[in-house]
Design an enzyme around this catalytic site. Structure first.
Site, PDB file in Angstrom:
ATOM      1  N   SER A  41      43.494  34.963  33.158  1.00 54.78           N
ATOM      2  CA  SER A  41      42.708  35.729  32.354  1.00 54.78           C
ATOM      3  C   SER A  41      41.247  34.674  32.036  1.00 54.78           C
ATOM      4  O   SER A  41      41.141  33.940  32.841  1.00 54.78           O
ATOM      5  CB  SER A  41      43.442  35.774  30.941  1.00 54.78           C
ATOM      6  OG  SER A  41      42.676  36.598  30.106  1.00 54.78           O
ATOM      7  N   LYS A 102      43.201  51.997  41.187  1.00 58.93           N
ATOM      8  CA  LYS A 102      42.071  52.970  41.656  1.00 58.93           C
ATOM      9  C   LYS A 102      40.951  53.160  40.336  1.00 58.93           C
ATOM     10  O   LYS A 102      41.320  52.435  39.349  1.00 58.93           O
ATOM     11  CB  LYS A 102      42.790  54.224  41.537  1.00 58.93           C
ATOM     12  CG  LYS A 102      43.788  54.776  40.581  1.00 58.93           C
ATOM     13  CD  LYS A 102      42.438  55.388  39.242  1.00 58.93           C
ATOM     14  CE  LYS A 102      43.173  55.308  38.110  1.00 58.93           C
ATOM     15  NZ  LYS A 102      42.089  55.702  37.039  1.00 58.93           N
TER      16      LYS A 102
END
Length: 348
Positions: A41, A102
């Site tokens: 992160s 995607k």
């Protein structure tokens, strides 16, 4: 195979701690071929919190630090659409295989640069559509391949929902690759490309625009060189809907092509539902539809398993096939949004 991989289990790191990353880590946990071993992160604290709450053993306070680790074979990229290319290319340069959410890229040139980086560094890059790797999808393609509905002449496919918290949601931010087409529309478009086997010749689209300048809903007609047609619709301002009709010369297939499926119609711990797939083998409407059953499960699990299998078996033919699909999808998405913005036909 990545030079770092030393075991039969694919050691996977996740870049980012979005909700979809949590779902992915949870659903892949039961795999014996893929193990999520690390998460990165923007800070140590957020990475540590994600790792501890999701049973992941290692965390990194930056994406670069994870990519530099020699004990990670591949990465899963669930970042905002605008960041896919940057971090997929960096991952390839670190010798990591890449499973990318995607839409893979914002346009064909960006997608091509991603695949060039993967080829140059000897790693595999795969766009992850969870529904694509569902057993139900294989059953659908088997029906088409065996001629159950004759020659495919047209497809109508849609997906939409109501976007939550629109003021802060990344789907509403153009600078992050937001909009109904890239988020929801990439799903029905991927089904159309899978079934049609090629990109369209030209597209005509119309959209409704949000105040933030992203498309809140969109419809497009796709015209193919051989006279076939497809229609795609997507939205972020409607009740959840997801359905496709594949129209052949000798029959029809209907499907919900869900990402994640269940045997039960209610009470699944993650809210997964059965996904419809039915076929009418005949021309008249008096022919009843036949329901096709398939193994249910998480599309994240099926996609990760397929990805690991391609890497383990050096299945470059599969990767090359999916690469062409992704390039066609990226080109078509860019043409559709250009058509909607310019209110004109756009050729590919």
């Amino acid at each position: 195979m990545s030079s770092t991989q030393t075991s039969s289990v694919l050691r996977l790191g996740i870049l980012g701690g979005a909700n979809i990353a949590r779902q992915f880590a949870r659903d892949v946990r039961s795999s014996t071929n893929v193990r999520v071993v690390a998460v990165a992160s923007r800070s140590d604290d957020s990475a540590k919190a994600f790792a501890e709450s999701n049973g992941i053993e290692r965390w990194f306070g930056s994406y670069d630090a994870l990519l530099a680790s020699p004990d990670i074979d591949a990465v899963y990229i669930p970042l905002p659409n605008s960041l896919h290319a940057e971090w997929a290319i960096k991952a390839a340069e670190h010798g990591k295989h890449i499973l990318c959410e995607k839409p893979l890229a914002l346009d064909r040139n960006e997608a091509a640069r991603m695949f060039e980086a993967a080829d140059r560094n000897g790693v595999m890059l795969l766009e992850s559509f969870p529904w694509y790797f569902q057993p139900q999808t294989a059953a659908m393609m088997s029906l088409i391949g065996e001629g159950a509905i004759g020659d495919v002449r047209a497809i109508q496919a849609n997906f939409g929902f109501t976007v939550g918290n629109p003021g802060a949601n990344i789907r509403m931010k153009p600078e992050l690759g937001g909009g109904a087409l890239l988020d929801a529309g990439s799903y029905p478009l991927s089904l159309i490309r899978l079934v049609m086997g090629a990109a369209p010749q030209r597209v005509d689209a119309i959209a409704t625009w949000a105040d933030s300048r992203v498309d809140i809903s969109l419809m497009a007609t796709l015209v193919y060189a051989d006279g076939r047609r497809a229609q795609v619709s997507c939205s972020m301002d409607a009740a959840n809907h997801r359905h496709a009709t594949i129209i052949g010369t000798q029959g029809t297939i209907e499907t919900e092509y869900l990402n994640h499926t269940s045997e039960q119609s209610g009470g699944h711990p993650y809210g997964y539902l059965p996904s419809q797939l039915r076929v009418r083998r005949g021309i008249p409407n008096s022919v009843p539809f036949e329901t096709i059953e398939s193994e249910p499960g998480s599309g994240f699990f099926f996609a990760a398993e397929s990805f690991a299998r391609m890497i383990a078996t050096h299945d470059t033919a599969a990767i090359e096939y999916y690469a062409q699909v992704s390039l066609d999808n990226a080109a078509t998405l860019a043409a559709i949004i250009a058509s909607a913005r310019g209110e004109r036909s756009v050729a590919l």
